[in-house]
Design an enzyme around this catalytic site. Structure first.
Site, PDB file in Angstrom:
ATOM      1  N   GLY A  76       0.830  -1.198   0.000  1.00 42.73           N
ATOM      2  CA  GLY A  76       0.000   0.000   0.000  1.00 42.73           C
ATOM      3  C   GLY A  76       0.862   1.243   0.000  1.00 42.73           C
ATOM      4  N   ASP A  77       0.224   2.349  -0.286  1.00 42.15           N
ATOM      5  CA  ASP A  77       0.905   3.629  -0.225  1.00 42.15           C
ATOM      6  C   ASP A  77      -0.115   4.683   0.186  1.00 42.15           C
ATOM      7  OD1 ASP A  77       3.473   5.010  -0.690  1.00 42.15           O
ATOM      8  OD2 ASP A  77       2.248   6.209  -2.046  1.00 42.15           O
TER       9      ASP A  77
END
Length: 193
Positions: A76-77
């Site tokens: 994720g970011d």
């Protein structure tokens, strides 16, 4: 039920973030943490949500050649956007002070992306939340910077920390998205996997 669907699968969280680990544990999911270095640069013509997805995919791609058939890697970011500017992790306390001063009394966007990958499939998506902060005094900003760790957080703050407790006026969207892991979206994506 998701847990029976995931039977025989091994979840790999590719993140050092204590917040992501905490949220995944809270979903009653078993996982191991594996992190590899990755180039987080991106093409300059991407929208903020496309940037978040691009980086999540890049983080997953470094695992592609080593994945076992029973593994699902989760990456994720999180990107903080203020007046169409992307606010990364501050490099100095002065930069943290400037970022928090800019966010003071205003609304900003937080985009958290997710990528799920196994040996045969890739899913990428994102969720967006809008955070409204109260007006912070210079003393409140300095207190937060001196007592917490703004340098390892996009936008120089953690919503679950002191600044979020005293400053969050209104939230449109998921609190967990602002923390860095849109759990409801992850649940949906794991079911679709």
């Amino acid at each position: 039920m998701l847990h029976s669907k995931l039977s025989g699968k091994q979840l790999v969280l590719a993140s050092q973030s204590p917040r992501r680990k905490e949220l995944l544990k809270a979903m009653d999911l078993d996982f191991e943490v594996l992190v590899r270095p990755v180039d987080e640069s991106y093409p300059s013509d991407l929208s903020p949500s496309a940037i978040a997805e691009h980086i999540a995919l890049a983080k997953a791609e470094v695992f592609r050649k080593d994945l076992k058939p029973d593994q699902i890697v989760i990456t994720g970011d999180t990107i903080v956007v203020f007046e169409e500017q992307i606010l990364g992790k501050p490099k100095t306390t002065e930069e943290a002070h400037t970022i928090l001063t800019n966010l003071s009394g205003k609304k900003h966007r937080v985009i958290s992306s997710l990528c799920l990958m196994n040996t045969t499939k890739i899913l990428v998506d994102h969720d967006t939340a809008f955070v409204h902060f109260k007006e912070f005094s210079p003393e409140e900003i300095s207190y937060y910077i001196d007592n917490y760790s703004p340098m390892d957080k996009a936008g120089a703050y953690g919503i679950q920390e002191w600044l979020g407790h005293i400053g969050l006026v209104k939230l449109e969207g998921s609190y967990n998205t602002v923390m860095g892991l849109p759990t409801q979206l992850l649940y949906q994506m794991l079911q679709a996997f």
